[in-house]
Design a protein around this motif. Sequence first.
Motif, PDB file in Angstrom:
ATOM      1  N   LEU A   2     -34.801  89.855  47.592  1.00  0.00           N
ATOM      2  CA  LEU A   2     -33.894  89.224  48.416  1.00  0.00           C
ATOM      3  C   LEU A   2     -32.434  89.273  47.688  1.00  0.00           C
ATOM      4  O   LEU A   2     -31.402  89.438  48.157  1.00  0.00           O
ATOM      5  CB  LEU A   2     -34.347  87.729  48.996  1.00  0.00           C
ATOM      6  N   THR A   3     -32.569  89.069  46.402  1.00  0.00           N
ATOM      7  CA  THR A   3     -31.458  88.930  45.714  1.00  0.00           C
ATOM      8  C   THR A   3     -30.985  90.114  45.396  1.00  0.00           C
ATOM      9  O   THR A   3     -29.562  90.487  45.737  1.00  0.00           O
ATOM     10  CB  THR A   3     -31.545  88.254  44.162  1.00  0.00           C
ATOM     11  N   ALA A   4     -31.584  91.282  45.354  1.00  0.00           N
ATOM     12  CA  ALA A   4     -31.172  92.556  45.121  1.00  0.00           C
ATOM     13  C   ALA A   4     -30.523  93.227  46.414  1.00  0.00           C
ATOM     14  O   ALA A   4     -29.561  93.746  46.365  1.00  0.00           O
ATOM     15  CB  ALA A   4     -32.240  93.458  44.513  1.00  0.00           C
ATOM     16  N   GLY A   5     -31.175  92.922  47.495  1.00  0.00           N
ATOM     17  CA  GLY A   5     -31.033  93.308  48.710  1.00  0.00           C
ATOM     18  C   GLY A   5     -29.226  92.723  49.107  1.00  0.00           C
ATOM     19  O   GLY A   5     -28.474  93.444  49.555  1.00  0.00           O
ATOM     20  N   ILE A   6     -28.972  91.705  48.659  1.00  0.00           N
ATOM     21  CA  ILE A   6     -27.701  90.932  49.022  1.00  0.00           C
ATOM     22  C   ILE A   6     -26.539  91.255  47.873  1.00  0.00           C
ATOM     23  O   ILE A   6     -25.535  91.663  48.335  1.00  0.00           O
ATOM     24  CB  ILE A   6     -27.897  89.565  49.146  1.00  0.00           C
ATOM     25  N   CYS A   7     -27.083  91.138  46.629  1.00  0.00           N
ATOM     26  CA  CYS A   7     -25.984  91.213  45.418  1.00  0.00           C
ATOM     27  C   CYS A   7     -25.854  92.620  45.378  1.00  0.00           C
ATOM     28  O   CYS A   7     -24.747  92.739  44.898  1.00  0.00           O
ATOM     29  CB  CYS A   7     -26.702  90.283  44.504  1.00  0.00           C
ATOM     30  N   GLU A   8     -26.521  93.567  45.463  1.00  0.00           N
ATOM     31  CA  GLU A   8     -26.371  94.627  44.823  1.00  0.00           C
ATOM     32  C   GLU A   8     -25.694  95.431  45.757  1.00  0.00           C
ATOM     33  O   GLU A   8     -24.382  96.452  45.640  1.00  0.00           O
ATOM     34  CB  GLU A   8     -27.607  95.617  44.592  1.00  0.00           C
ATOM     35  N   GLU A   9     -25.680  94.962  46.956  1.00  0.00           N
ATOM     36  CA  GLU A   9     -24.798  95.701  48.109  1.00  0.00           C
ATOM     37  C   GLU A   9     -23.339  95.155  47.923  1.00  0.00           C
ATOM     38  O   GLU A   9     -22.360  96.026  48.144  1.00  0.00           O
ATOM     39  CB  GLU A   9     -25.266  95.336  49.592  1.00  0.00           C
ATOM     40  N   VAL A  10     -23.220  93.743  47.478  1.00  0.00           N
ATOM     41  CA  VAL A  10     -21.939  93.443  47.211  1.00  0.00           C
ATOM     42  C   VAL A  10     -21.286  94.114  46.195  1.00  0.00           C
ATOM     43  O   VAL A  10     -19.982  94.297  46.362  1.00  0.00           O
ATOM     44  CB  VAL A  10     -22.008  91.858  46.966  1.00  0.00           C
ATOM     45  N   LEU A  11     -22.052  94.597  45.059  1.00  0.00           N
ATOM     46  CA  LEU A  11     -21.542  94.954  43.975  1.00  0.00           C
ATOM     47  C   LEU A  11     -21.047  96.354  44.162  1.00  0.00           C
ATOM     48  O   LEU A  11     -19.890  96.801  43.971  1.00  0.00           O
ATOM     49  CB  LEU A  11     -22.555  94.871  42.755  1.00  0.00           C
ATOM     50  N   TYR A  12     -22.132  97.310  44.468  1.00  0.00           N
ATOM     51  CA  TYR A  12     -21.929  98.759  44.443  1.00  0.00           C
ATOM     52  C   TYR A  12     -21.444  99.266  45.737  1.00  0.00           C
ATOM     53  O   TYR A  12     -21.169 100.267  45.751  1.00  0.00           O
ATOM     54  CB  TYR A  12     -23.717  99.141  44.359  1.00  0.00           C
ATOM     55  N   ARG A  13     -21.514  98.615  46.909  1.00  0.00           N
ATOM     56  CA  ARG A  13     -20.837  98.963  48.081  1.00  0.00           C
ATOM     57  C   ARG A  13     -19.763  98.042  48.443  1.00  0.00           C
ATOM     58  O   ARG A  13     -18.383  98.857  48.376  1.00  0.00           O
ATOM     59  CB  ARG A  13     -21.699  98.758  49.187  1.00  0.00           C
ATOM     60  N   GLY A  14     -19.793  96.886  48.534  1.00  0.00           N
ATOM     61  CA  GLY A  14     -18.483  96.060  48.858  1.00  0.00           C
ATOM     62  C   GLY A  14     -17.594  96.081  47.691  1.00  0.00           C
ATOM     63  O   GLY A  14     -16.147  96.415  48.209  1.00  0.00           O
ATOM     64  N   PHE A  15     -17.779  96.047  46.310  1.00  0.00           N
ATOM     65  CA  PHE A  15     -16.855  95.899  45.375  1.00  0.00           C
ATOM     66  C   PHE A  15     -16.553  97.350  44.980  1.00  0.00           C
ATOM     67  O   PHE A  15     -15.070  97.601  45.095  1.00  0.00           O
ATOM     68  CB  PHE A  15     -17.103  94.980  44.200  1.00  0.00           C
ATOM     69  N   LEU A  16     -17.315  98.028  44.432  1.00  0.00           N
ATOM     70  CA  LEU A  16     -17.254  99.077  43.608  1.00  0.00           C
ATOM     71  C   LEU A  16     -16.554 100.457  44.400  1.00  0.00           C
ATOM     72  O   LEU A  16     -15.923 101.046  43.858  1.00  0.00           O
ATOM     73  CB  LEU A  16     -18.635  99.748  43.307  1.00  0.00           C
ATOM     74  N   ILE A  17     -17.023 100.573  45.914  1.00  0.00           N
ATOM     75  CA  ILE A  17     -16.528 101.667  46.625  1.00  0.00           C
ATOM     76  C   ILE A  17     -14.776 101.551  46.632  1.00  0.00           C
ATOM     77  O   ILE A  17     -14.190 102.278  46.456  1.00  0.00           O
ATOM     78  CB  ILE A  17     -17.101 101.875  47.878  1.00  0.00           C
ATOM     79  N   ALA A  18     -14.369 100.325  47.029  1.00  0.00           N
ATOM     80  CA  ALA A  18     -13.113 100.018  47.238  1.00  0.00           C
ATOM     81  C   ALA A  18     -12.269  99.892  45.953  1.00  0.00           C
ATOM     82  O   ALA A  18     -11.055 100.537  45.904  1.00  0.00           O
ATOM     83  CB  ALA A  18     -12.639  98.480  47.944  1.00  0.00           C
ATOM     84  N   TYR A  19     -12.871  99.747  44.971  1.00  0.00           N
ATOM     85  CA  TYR A  19     -12.168  99.639  43.484  1.00  0.00           C
ATOM     86  C   TYR A  19     -12.100 100.928  43.179  1.00  0.00           C
ATOM     87  O   TYR A  19     -10.921 101.515  42.544  1.00  0.00           O
ATOM     88  CB  TYR A  19     -13.255  98.866  42.475  1.00  0.00           C
TER      89      TYR A  19
END
Length: 240
Positions: A137-154
């Motif tokens: 559950l943690t990976a499904g939520i947090c890794e999307e925040v990190l690698y899609r939500g944050f990293l793509i825009a950065y």
Amino acid sequence: MLQHLLFFFLLICVPAWDLIETRRLKASRDPKAKLRSYKLTIAILWVTALLCLAARGTGLFAATLSPAQVRWLPNGEAAKAASLGFLVAVSVGLALPAFMAAYSPKVRDRLLTQFDKIDFFLPRTAEELRWFVLVCLTAGICEEVLYRGFLIAYLAVWPLKAGGLGAILFSSLMFGTAHLYQGVKGIVVTGILGLVMAILFLWTGNLIAPMVFHTLIDLRAWFILRLRPKNAVRAADAEA
């Protein structure tokens, strides 16, 4: 400054920690080693995701790339319908063998063998299985925040100005290298899945769909691992 530190953490620290933790788990004879690793993984992912939220706000949950940055990506209702069809097909393709394994020992044994190379990380005892649900559950939520939500825009905007395609490819590569413990094949497969989830993120405009897809993929592994023969689970519990 915080965004730069987060990028450095994902680029360098996560793969390095993955290598160190992999070697430690492979060498350890401590029956509680996996549980500590699960708890540490959960803590690191949530803390890092919350730092991303502090750095970029709730805007990281939305795909903010401009049309010019994703002009290579098919758009419109037909493209979105195709993406939905693809997502459903992949989900069924992943779920069907898992459900068949619950009734067919042959299918179960075949699916369990795919985890042999990373057995050092996977749960065996009942307590490990419970904690592994939280890891999924943690990976499904947090890794999307990190690698899609944050990293793509950065990556797309600053400081590298990689553009939409470059940001998606590089973030998917970083997502793959964050799973070094799975070996070369696992890195490639994970990187491809990262690419799929990035496109899903852009097509839907938010992180909900990739979060759900990511979580279901991870929970599929948990579901299959629960099907280990009961005597093997009891033996693992006795050793713990």
